[in-house]
Design an enzyme around this catalytic site. Sequence first.
Site, PDB file in Angstrom:
ATOM      1  CB  CYS A 194       0.920  -4.042  10.189  1.00 21.56           C
ATOM      2  SG  CYS A 194       1.112  -2.572   9.511  1.00 21.56           S
ATOM      3  CB  THR A 195       4.342  -3.750   5.891  1.00 17.10           C
ATOM      4  OG1 THR A 195       3.375  -2.782   5.816  1.00 17.10           O
ATOM      5  CG2 THR A 195       4.043  -4.779   4.822  1.00 17.10           C
ATOM      6  CE1 TYR A 229      -3.975   0.900  -0.984  1.00 17.02           C
ATOM      7  CE2 TYR A 229      -3.676  -1.628  -1.272  1.00 17.02           C
ATOM      8  CZ  TYR A 229      -3.545  -0.363  -1.863  1.00 17.02           C
ATOM      9  OH  TYR A 229      -3.364  -0.484  -2.960  1.00 17.02           O
ATOM     10  N   GLY A 230      -5.144   0.142   5.515  1.00 18.67           N
ATOM     11  CA  GLY A 230      -5.571  -0.477   6.713  1.00 18.67           C
ATOM     12  C   GLY A 230      -7.082  -0.072   7.337  1.00 18.67           C
ATOM     13  CB  SER A 241      -0.777   0.201   1.329  1.00 12.20           C
ATOM     14  OG  SER A 241      -0.116  -0.181   2.290  1.00 12.20           O
ATOM     15  CG  ASN A 284       0.521  -8.365   7.294  1.00  9.38           C
ATOM     16  OD1 ASN A 284       0.642  -9.373   7.778  1.00  9.38           O
ATOM     17  ND2 ASN A 284       1.633  -7.602   7.198  1.00  9.38           N
TER      18      ASN A 284
HETATM   19  N1  DGL Z   1       0.976  -2.121   4.471  1.00 11.85           N
HETATM   20  C1  DGL Z   1      -0.117  -2.296   5.256  1.00 11.85           C
HETATM   21  C2  DGL Z   1      -0.147  -3.672   5.941  1.00 11.85           C
HETATM   22  O1  DGL Z   1       0.850  -4.472   6.058  1.00 11.85           O
HETATM   23  C3  DGL Z   1      -0.225  -1.175   6.529  1.00 11.85           C
HETATM   24  C4  DGL Z   1      -0.193   0.258   6.081  1.00 11.85           C
HETATM   25  C5  DGL Z   1      -1.622   0.592   5.483  1.00 11.85           C
HETATM   26  O2  DGL Z   1      -2.835   0.605   6.294  1.00 11.85           O
HETATM   27  O3  DGL Z   1      -1.618   0.778   4.487  1.00 11.85           O
HETATM   28  O4  DGL Z   1      -1.247  -4.167   6.334  1.00 11.85           O
END
Ligand code: DGL
Length: 297
Positions: free
Chosen positions: A194-195, A53-54, A22, A85
């Site tokens: 979460c990344t 995205y979360g 994201s 994730n």
């Molecule tokens: N990359 C999203 C994840 O691993 C975290 C950041 C977001 O919410 O976009 O869920």
Amino acid sequence: MSSEPVDLEEDLVNAPIGIFDSGFGGLTVAHAAVDLMPNEDIIYLGDTARAPYGEKHIAEVREYALQCLDRLDFHGVKALVIACNTASSAVLRDARERYRVPVIDVIMPAARRASLVTRNGRIGVICTEATARSRSYEDALAAVPGVHLTTRACPRFVDFVERGITGGPELEAVAREYLEPIRRAGCDTVILGCTHYPLLAGLISMTLGDEVTLVSSSEECARASYAVLTRRGVLHTGPREPSRYFLTTGNAEKFEMLGRRLMQGFVHDVHRVGMDETPAPLGDRAFVRTGERLPQH
Ligand code: DGL
């Protein structure tokens, strides 16, 4: 070097790995992947214009994620890594059906590792709201006997990391509050689902105590990617000077600045791409897929 498109269908070893997130957080996966596979060309795409995205509904994340994965597929990647994730929760099965190349996610490898390392069967997962709502970690661990999962969304963590804050009294207080249900449940293993969270591993470990094992979805995803490429016989064993492209749907300068701050110089040459624009070949290698994509649904 030629700027003619290379038929990467014919030359999968030399094709790049496509990594999608994201935004910035997937750089933790890209970094781990580079550590394990230093000879691979990498195209990283962060959908920063539409992140985070979360906080979104899974259906919306699914639409955005498929657009981004289509873009990486256009560049003829030999594997697609969903380094997010939330996106993995939304789109893994669709993506596996849609693309010919292997699709590797962050959730299955992390869940598997956690199920192997837990001693008391109590596993915690911390993640975004959307990942928690999708129950994707519950699904991933459903078939493992004797596992009890405690899920906790930690939405504010992403914002702290993106501001470059990984410690201090305010964040420590937030961490104590977020992690309390995990501590109370007696989890001996916690998935950083979460990344962004690997960048908070010090804080999380300090809050939960050394006896709790942290499993990084980013590292596990990189290991899974190594195994998949090796099994398919397409791992670049080098040595060679690889190309790395960083694409963002948002502001390239901001991406580069944050990427450098979070990843100490790992990020360079960032290009902005618009999802509504016709994709163009990338750099000297002119990465373009020449084959047809599988029928879409
Ligand atoms: N990359 C999203 C994840 O691993 C975290 C950041 C977001 O919410 O976009 O869920």
